[in-house]
Design an enzyme around this catalytic site. Sequence first.
Site, PDB file in Angstrom:
ATOM      1  N   TYR A  44       8.111 -34.260 -31.707  1.00  0.00           N
ATOM      2  CA  TYR A  44       8.297 -33.603 -33.005  1.00  0.00           C
ATOM      3  C   TYR A  44       9.074 -34.510 -33.955  1.00  0.00           C
ATOM      4  CZ  TYR A  44       9.563 -29.973 -36.388  1.00  0.00           C
ATOM      5  OH  TYR A  44       9.730 -29.245 -37.549  1.00  0.00           O
ATOM      6  N   LYS A  49       7.416 -35.954 -37.549  1.00  0.00           N
ATOM      7  CA  LYS A  49       8.055 -35.651 -38.830  1.00  0.00           C
ATOM      8  C   LYS A  49       8.678 -36.909 -39.439  1.00  0.00           C
ATOM      9  CE  LYS A  49       7.335 -31.208 -39.370  1.00  0.00           C
ATOM     10  NZ  LYS A  49       6.601 -30.669 -40.531  1.00  0.00           N
TER      11      LYS A  49
END
Length: 267
Positions: free
Chosen positions: A142, A146
């Site tokens: 993650y 991002k």
Amino acid sequence: MSKIILITGGSSGIGKSVGEFLTAKGFQIYGTSRNPEKYTNSKFPLVALDVANVATIKSAVSEVIEKSGRLDILINNAGAGITGPIEEIPDAEIKRNFETNFFGPLNVIKEVLPHMRQQQSGLIINVTSIAGYMGLPFRGVYSASKGALELITEAYRMELKPFNIEMTNVAPGDFATNIAAGRYHAPVNDKSPYKTSYGNTLALMNSHVDSGQDPKIMAEAILRVINTQKPKAHYKVGEFMQKFSIVLKRILPDKVYERLLMNHYKL
């Protein structure tokens, strides 16, 4: 004349809160959902879009342009969480997360840019994450997806300057949304060498989301960006310590910062 705004992932969580807030402020909002027919009580129109499916992106943007005649602002909000020991997360899940959090937003941007260039104006807001500024244990995929969106925005901003199109990132911390329910969790395997450390960290991460801030704070921050003539490249929205953690990473030696993170996650 009210601005036309497209918000991906507008049926729940931050996207829904932002859409409702901006609708109340007089903007004309279109949200997106993979299954808009499920959300009959939405306070703004939802169009069908799956960021992992380019055909649906093209169709959704065309629908908005056909109905409104233009598109002033794109809020790239759709995203997905993923947790687990990097060693144990299936490759297919890692690729799926990047399709949603990185390649998906890029494909939506590619679809709206010709319209904004023709208008000679536009604003693109990429919703990233404070987690994208650091490699977090058991959230590494993650963080990477991002973080990639954060960095590519820096490059994109410079490429778009001649066309009077602005692009920025808004990175939220923990907000009280349903992201934990929708994220991919690698199972806590009894035979895994990460059983204890991952299990404890997963419980801590879920508690952070459950006790997170009101998503309206994120909506208010995005409105301030919209009202800024020349937005910065990066905005952070969250509790003080979450934002301060980014500052600490810049000023502390790597090993000291790593130890702080490990202490926080009780590793």
